[in-house]
Every structure is written in structure tokens, then in C-alpha cells.
Design an enzyme around this catalytic site. Structure first.
Site, PDB file in Angstrom:
ATOM      1  N   ASN A   1     -73.263  40.896  83.806  1.00 52.17           N
ATOM      2  CA  ASN A   1     -72.332  39.851  84.183  1.00 52.17           C
ATOM      3  C   ASN A   1     -71.034  39.870  83.372  1.00 52.17           C
ATOM      4  OD1 ASN A   1     -71.641  36.917  84.945  1.00 52.17           O
ATOM      5  ND2 ASN A   1     -71.947  36.820  82.713  1.00 52.17           N
TER       6      ASN A   1
ATOM      7  N   THR B   1     -65.298  27.997  84.510  1.00 52.55           N
ATOM      8  CA  THR B   1     -65.713  28.721  83.294  1.00 52.55           C
ATOM      9  C   THR B   1     -64.470  29.005  82.437  1.00 52.55           C
ATOM     10  OG1 THR B   1     -65.294  30.919  84.186  1.00 52.55           O
ATOM     11  CG2 THR B   1     -67.468  29.981  84.665  1.00 52.55           C
TER      12      THR B   1
ATOM     13  N   TYR C   1     -58.686  44.370  89.084  1.00 52.14           N
ATOM     14  CA  TYR C   1     -59.903  43.550  89.128  1.00 52.14           C
ATOM     15  C   TYR C   1     -60.631  43.760  90.463  1.00 52.14           C
ATOM     16  CZ  TYR C   1     -62.757  39.266  88.641  1.00 52.14           C
ATOM     17  OH  TYR C   1     -63.798  38.363  88.537  1.00 52.14           O
TER      18      TYR C   1
ATOM     19  N   LYS D   1     -64.459  45.248  91.050  1.00 51.74           N
ATOM     20  CA  LYS D   1     -65.542  44.497  91.694  1.00 51.74           C
ATOM     21  C   LYS D   1     -66.005  45.180  92.995  1.00 51.74           C
ATOM     22  CE  LYS D   1     -65.872  41.198  88.565  1.00 51.74           C
ATOM     23  NZ  LYS D   1     -67.050  41.095  87.688  1.00 51.74           N
TER      24      LYS D   1
ATOM     25  N   ILE E   1     -65.123  29.482  89.933  1.00 52.21           N
ATOM     26  CA  ILE E   1     -66.187  28.780  89.194  1.00 52.21           C
ATOM     27  C   ILE E   1     -65.594  28.246  87.887  1.00 52.21           C
ATOM     28  CG2 ILE E   1     -68.483  29.017  88.134  1.00 52.21           C
ATOM     29  CD1 ILE E   1     -68.525  29.561  91.192  1.00 52.21           C
TER      30      ILE E   1
HETATM   31  N1  LIG Z   1     -65.120  32.114  86.967  1.00 55.66           N
HETATM   32  C1  LIG Z   1     -64.830  32.598  88.151  1.00 55.66           C
HETATM   33  O1  LIG Z   1     -64.137  31.956  88.938  1.00 55.66           O
HETATM   34  C2  LIG Z   1     -65.388  33.943  88.579  1.00 55.66           C
HETATM   35  C3  LIG Z   1     -65.268  34.292  89.929  1.00 55.66           C
HETATM   36  C4  LIG Z   1     -65.769  35.509  90.347  1.00 55.66           C
HETATM   37  C5  LIG Z   1     -66.378  36.355  89.448  1.00 55.66           C
HETATM   38  N2  LIG Z   1     -66.480  35.987  88.140  1.00 55.66           N
HETATM   39  C6  LIG Z   1     -67.151  36.925  87.235  1.00 55.66           C
HETATM   40  O2  LIG Z   1     -68.167  36.242  86.542  1.00 55.66           O
HETATM   41  C7  LIG Z   1     -68.458  36.952  85.328  1.00 55.66           C
HETATM   42  C8  LIG Z   1     -68.576  35.951  84.204  1.00 55.66           C
HETATM   43  O3  LIG Z   1     -67.336  35.326  83.997  1.00 55.66           O
HETATM   44  P1  LIG Z   1     -67.164  33.768  83.695  1.00 55.66           P
HETATM   45  O4  LIG Z   1     -66.366  33.209  84.794  1.00 55.66           O
HETATM   46  O5  LIG Z   1     -68.478  33.190  83.357  1.00 55.66           O
HETATM   47  O6  LIG Z   1     -66.156  33.790  82.451  1.00 55.66           O
HETATM   48  P2  LIG Z   1     -66.421  34.009  80.907  1.00 55.66           P
HETATM   49  O7  LIG Z   1     -65.132  34.514  80.359  1.00 55.66           O
HETATM   50  O8  LIG Z   1     -67.033  32.799  80.326  1.00 55.66           O
HETATM   51  O9  LIG Z   1     -67.520  35.161  80.872  1.00 55.66           O
HETATM   52  C9  LIG Z   1     -67.264  36.523  80.617  1.00 55.66           C
HETATM   53  C10 LIG Z   1     -68.154  36.937  79.475  1.00 55.66           C
HETATM   54  O10 LIG Z   1     -68.066  38.355  79.306  1.00 55.66           O
HETATM   55  C11 LIG Z   1     -67.986  38.600  77.914  1.00 55.66           C
HETATM   56  N3  LIG Z   1     -67.367  39.906  77.671  1.00 55.66           N
HETATM   57  C12 LIG Z   1     -66.082  40.273  77.876  1.00 55.66           C
HETATM   58  N4  LIG Z   1     -65.912  41.548  77.526  1.00 55.66           N
HETATM   59  C13 LIG Z   1     -67.114  42.000  77.102  1.00 55.66           C
HETATM   60  C14 LIG Z   1     -67.584  43.245  76.620  1.00 55.66           C
HETATM   61  N5  LIG Z   1     -66.764  44.313  76.463  1.00 55.66           N
HETATM   62  N6  LIG Z   1     -68.901  43.376  76.299  1.00 55.66           N
HETATM   63  C15 LIG Z   1     -69.742  42.316  76.413  1.00 55.66           C
HETATM   64  N7  LIG Z   1     -69.348  41.109  76.857  1.00 55.66           N
HETATM   65  C16 LIG Z   1     -68.046  40.958  77.199  1.00 55.66           C
HETATM   66  C17 LIG Z   1     -67.154  37.438  77.373  1.00 55.66           C
HETATM   67  O11 LIG Z   1     -67.305  37.291  75.975  1.00 55.66           O
HETATM   68  C18 LIG Z   1     -67.736  36.290  78.150  1.00 55.66           C
HETATM   69  O12 LIG Z   1     -68.883  35.773  77.512  1.00 55.66           O
HETATM   70  C19 LIG Z   1     -67.353  37.995  85.162  1.00 55.66           C
HETATM   71  O13 LIG Z   1     -67.858  39.263  85.540  1.00 55.66           O
HETATM   72  C20 LIG Z   1     -66.297  37.543  86.153  1.00 55.66           C
HETATM   73  O14 LIG Z   1     -65.523  38.619  86.628  1.00 55.66           O
HETATM   74  C21 LIG Z   1     -66.003  34.799  87.681  1.00 55.66           C
END
Ligand SMILES: NC(=O)c1ccc[n+]([C@@H]2O[C@H](COP(=O)([O-])OP(=O)(O)OC[C@H]3O[C@@H](n4cnc5c(N)ncnc54)[C@H](O)[C@@H]3O)[C@@H](O)[C@H]2O)c1
Length: 252
Positions: A91, A191, A156, A160, A189
Site C-alpha cells: 500500500n 488521509t 502517478y 497505478k 480518501i
Molecule cells: N488518499 C487518497 O485519496 C488515495 C486515493 C487513491 C489511492 N491512494 C493510495 O493509497 C495508498 C496509501 O496512501 P494514503 O492516502 O493512506 O496516504 P499516506 O501518505 O498516509 O500513506 C502513504 C504511506 O506510504 C508510506 N511510504 C511512502 N514512501 C515509502 C517508502 N519508500 N517505503 C515505505 N513506505 C513508504 C508513507 O510513510 C505513508 O505511511 C497510496 O498508495 C496512495 O497512492 C490514496
């Protein structure tokens, strides 16, 4: 009462915040041991401690998912600590915005290194253990950006779409070995990543809300529910699927 995931182990990258943390906490509430693999030590340790304070079993391993040796070590530590690996939620992710003509080459390598190579590396080592265990279930975090083009988000979007394709290919490769592999494709979402988007895009909330059918931003728990269900035996006939959790965004 016995919990549904008692004695099982889940490995979660990017598990200290947002969608990853909500999923780690839910797995733990349902009885699973969880490993949080993240770069930031302070946030990772705090997340694992919060789960332990709530009665769960949690291990934090500092991991950069774009680094092969670190991913291998985190999965090895998980198996060594908890005695196996049943579920994985790959994730960890980062976003980058901006027109391609203004984007440095290093940004492409950074985003692809975490979002796509990180998922590739994680599955490489997770699958080795799951084959020894006689199966397992993996969910990778894609995005609605994995299901359509989005201007200004080319790198991005590419990462994905790559996650979606890789997921389908490996799901076919390991289906007969009892390993199911799917993605979730979250819409907007609430976050830390959404908070960053807000800082970069004026009127971000209105824009994101208007792109969903349900007219609201989703919660990390709503994504966690889908991930945990996809890992559970209730989803035993589901593999090679890219599963939107997006309030109808992809269809609007
Ligand atoms: N929030 C949204 O709207 C949304 C929408 C679609 C997809 N996503 C995807 O959901 C996933 C989680 O994101 P989120 O929204 O919870 O935000 P978030 O920033 O809280 O989570 C991302 C996490 O990845 C970790 N991370 C970043 N680089 C890293 C690395 N090199 N090694 C290990 N960990 C690493 C960060 O420390 C963080 O904990 C991501 O893949 C993001 O692309 C989020």
C-alpha cells in the site's frame, strides 16, 4: 470468542498512516498479527504501539519499499516473529503532480520506484513465503488513477496502471498455487496524502467531491473494510480483480 484472523499474519507497507494504518488496525482487531513496514521510524513505532495498546500483536520494521534488501528483510522478520505470512497489503505510495515538461527525471524514478517497483519487490518476497505456506492473499493499492487518465498526474497514473497490470499478471501466475491477488482502487480518501493534495490544489475538496457519485470524500476505514474482505475466505473466488472503492468515481 475466536476472531476470524486468529493465528494469521498480515504484512502491510505504508501501514503507519492513512489507509495502511486503518487496515493494520482492522486486521489486528480481527485477531491477525500485523507487521507495519514503513520508512519513518517514529510514525511506524507509534502506529505499532497504538495497535499493541488496543490489545493487538504488531511489529514495526523500518522499510523503504523501493529497496530490495529492506523489503526482503521486513518479510523475513515477519515470518521469523509470527511464524508465517498469510496476507499482504502492498500500500505504500507517493504522489506527484505537474506537467511532464516541468517534471524532473528523478521524480519519475522516485514515484515509480515506490508505487510500482515497491509493489513488485513486495510481491516477489511475499509470494516466496506464501508458496511455502500453501497459499495466501495479496491486495495492492492502486487508485482511480489506475483506471483512467488524469491530466497533470501522468507519473502517478502510470505507476497505478502498472500496479493494476502487474496484479493481474501475477494473479494468473499463482492462482493454481492458492495465492489470490487483487487491487483496491481508492477514490479521494481522507488521509495525509489528501491533506497534501489540498495544499497543492486550490478548491481541492469541492473538486474531489464533485468527481464522486456519492458527493463526499471517503474514509480510510472504508478502504480497509474492502482490503480485509478481499483477503478473507469470503472472497475465495476473487482474484485478478481491480476493485474500486471510490464512491462511484470511475463510472461518473
Ligand atoms: N488518499 C487518497 O485519496 C488515495 C486515493 C487513491 C489511492 N491512494 C493510495 O493509497 C495508498 C496509501 O496512501 P494514503 O492516502 O493512506 O496516504 P499516506 O501518505 O498516509 O500513506 C502513504 C504511506 O506510504 C508510506 N511510504 C511512502 N514512501 C515509502 C517508502 N519508500 N517505503 C515505505 N513506505 C513508504 C508513507 O510513510 C505513508 O505511511 C497510496 O498508495 C496512495 O497512492 C490514496
Amino acid at each position: 470468542m475466536t476472531q476470524p484472523f486468529e493465528g494469521k499474519t498480515a504484512f502491510i507497507t505504508g501501514g503507519s498512516t492513512g489507509i495502511g494504518y486503518a487496515t493494520a488496525a482492522k486486521f489486528a482487531r480481527l485477531g491477525a498479527n500485523v507487521t507495519i513496514a514503513n520508512t519513518n521510524i517514529e510514525r511506524g513505532e507509534a502506529a505499532a504501539q497504538r495497535i499493541r495498546d488496543n490489545g493487538g500483536n504488531a511489529l514495526f520494521v523500518q522499510t523503504d519499499v523501493s529497496n530490495s534488501a529492506q523489503v526482503q528483510n521486513a518479510i523475513h522478520r515477519t515470518v521469523e516473529t509470527f511464524g508465517g505470512l498469510n496476507y499482504a497489503f502492498n500500500n505504500a505510495g507517493v504522489a506527484a503532480m505537474g506537467p511532464i515538461i516541468e517534471t524532473d527525471d528523478e521524480v519519475f524514478d522516485y514515484v515509480i520506484g515506490i508505487n510500482l517497483k515497491g509493489v513488485w519487490l513486495s510481491m516477489k518476497y511475499e509470494i516466496q513465503h506464501m508458496l511455502q505456506n500453501g497459499g495466501g492473499a495479496i491486495v495492492n493499492t492502486s487508485s482511480t488513477a489506475g483506471g483512467k487518465g488524469m491530466a497533470g498526474l501522468g507519473t502517478y497514473v502510470a505507476s497505478k496502471h502498472g500496479v493494476n497490470g502487474l496484479t493481474k499478471a501475477l494473479a494468473l501466475e499463482y492462482a493454481e498455487s492458492g495465492i489470490r491477488i487483487n487491487t483496491v482502487m481508492p477514490g479521494p480518501i481522507e488521509t495525509p496524502m489528501m491533506e497534501m493534495a489540498r495544499q497543492g490544489i486550490p478548491g481541492a475538496d469541492e473538486m474531489f467531491v464533485s468527481k464522486t457519485a456519492v458527493k463526499r470524500i471517503g474514509t480510510p476505514e472504508e478502504v480497509a473494510n474492502a482490503v480485509v474482505w478481499l483477503c478473507s475466505d469470503e472472497a475465495s473466488y476473487i482474484t485478478a480483480t481491480n476493485f474500486p472503492v471510490d464512491g462511484g468515481m470511475l463510472e461518473l
